[in-house]
Design an enzyme around this catalytic site. Structure first.
Site, short mmCIF file in Angstrom:
data_model
loop_
_atom_site.label_atom_id
_atom_site.label_comp_id
_atom_site.label_asym_id
_atom_site.label_seq_id
_atom_site.Cartn_x
_atom_site.Cartn_y
_atom_site.Cartn_z
N GLN A 49 0.81 -1.17 0.09
CA GLN A 49 -0.48 0.27 -0.23
C GLN A 49 0.90 1.21 -0.25
OE1 GLN A 49 -3.19 -0.07 3.09
NE2 GLN A 49 -3.43 2.21 2.87
N ASP A 50 -0.16 2.60 -1.01
CA ASP A 50 0.84 3.53 -0.79
C ASP A 50 -0.08 4.42 -0.43
OD1 ASP A 50 3.30 2.22 -1.73
OD2 ASP A 50 3.23 3.68 -4.05
N ARG A 61 1.11 13.85 14.27
CA ARG A 61 0.16 13.04 13.90
C ARG A 61 1.18 12.33 14.17
NH1 ARG A 61 -3.73 13.76 9.48
NH2 ARG A 61 -3.40 15.05 8.07
N HIS A 64 1.85 6.33 15.62
CA HIS A 64 0.80 5.18 15.06
C HIS A 64 1.63 3.59 14.88
CE1 HIS A 64 -1.37 8.50 13.35
NE2 HIS A 64 -1.96 8.69 14.79
N LYS A 73 7.50 0.90 7.53
CA LYS A 73 6.68 2.06 6.43
C LYS A 73 8.16 2.38 6.23
CE LYS A 73 3.00 2.82 9.58
NZ LYS A 73 2.87 3.95 10.18
N HIS A 120 5.37 5.47 14.61
CA HIS A 120 5.76 6.29 14.13
C HIS A 120 5.11 7.36 14.26
CE1 HIS A 120 5.92 8.06 10.25
NE2 HIS A 120 6.97 8.03 9.86
N TYR A 133 4.08 7.51 2.02
CA TYR A 133 4.81 6.16 2.39
C TYR A 133 4.16 4.91 1.88
CZ TYR A 133 0.95 7.18 6.10
OH TYR A 133 -0.26 6.82 6.66
N GLU A 144 -5.26 -0.42 15.10
CA GLU A 144 -4.09 0.40 14.77
C GLU A 144 -4.06 1.49 16.86
OE1 GLU A 144 -3.75 4.84 12.39
OE2 GLU A 144 -5.75 4.63 12.94
N LYS A 169 -7.72 10.99 18.39
CA LYS A 169 -7.08 9.81 18.75
C LYS A 169 -5.40 9.49 19.16
CE LYS A 169 -5.57 8.00 13.84
NZ LYS A 169 -5.34 7.14 12.96
N ASP A 170 -4.86 10.99 18.88
CA ASP A 170 -3.83 10.93 19.24
C ASP A 170 -2.93 11.96 20.20
OD1 ASP A 170 -3.01 9.62 16.45
OD2 ASP A 170 -2.33 11.67 15.70
#
Length: 183
Positions: A49-50, A61, A64, A73, A120, A133, A144, A169-170
């Protein structure tokens, strides 16, 4: 080899500097080569996945990770600059709870390899930044997790310019002492 690989304080985490060929017309560089990447990092899996994000100055951010289906990643910035942070959250690691921070920018063209088992995140230091990424597994929102970016026990020296903008969430991330981590 078309890249320069720089060791970090976390042995599995690598800074990758591509060889850039430039002249008056502009520049060219190979941003990914599976054979060279495997030689440089020891990772022989595949990317599935990109992802591409854009954030404004002051956005933070992270930190995670996915507790199941952990993702490796390969991250880079194509516009602007970020301070990128990785935390080792493998309880069996001698570096458990240690972090590394690296400036990634469109100008320095550096990439960072973040293996599975690490949290990260990044903080945008320029007016805006576009962040790309590649991941070694798909995103599973149910797995997550967010490690609290401001956990004093981690002692991350973010290069903050005021209070960062963070997602709910962060802001609700867990300190390392209470977080689900890897064995």
């Amino acid at each position: 080899m078309a890249t320069n690989v720089i060791a970090t304080r976390l042995p599995e985490v690598k800074i990758i500097e591509p060889k850039v060929f430039g002249d008056a017309r502009g520049y060219f560089f190979e941003s990914f080569n599976a054979r060279d990447f495997a030689n440089d990092t020891g990772f022989t899996g595949e990317f599935v996945q990109d992802n591409h994000s854009r954030s404004v100055k002051g956005v933070l951010r992270g930190l995670h990770y996915q507790i199941q289906h952990p993702q490796g990643k390969l991250v880079r910035v194509v516009s602007g600059e970020v301070f990128d942070v990785v935390v080792d959250i493998r309880r069996s690691s001698p570096n458990f709870g240690k972090w590394e921070g690296v400036y990634l920018s469109a100008d320095n063209k550096r990439q960072l390899w973040v293996p599975p088992g690490f949290a990260h995140g990044f903080y945008v230091t320029s007016e805006s930044a576009e962040f790309l990424y590649k991941t070694t597994d798909y995103w599973y929102p149910e797995f997550e997790r967010s490690l609290l970016w401001s956990d004093a026990a981690l002692g991350i020296e973010w290069s903050l310019d005021g209070q960062p903008q963070v997602a709910a969430k962060d802001a609700a991330g867990r300190p390392l002492a209470d977080a689900e981590v890897f064995a």
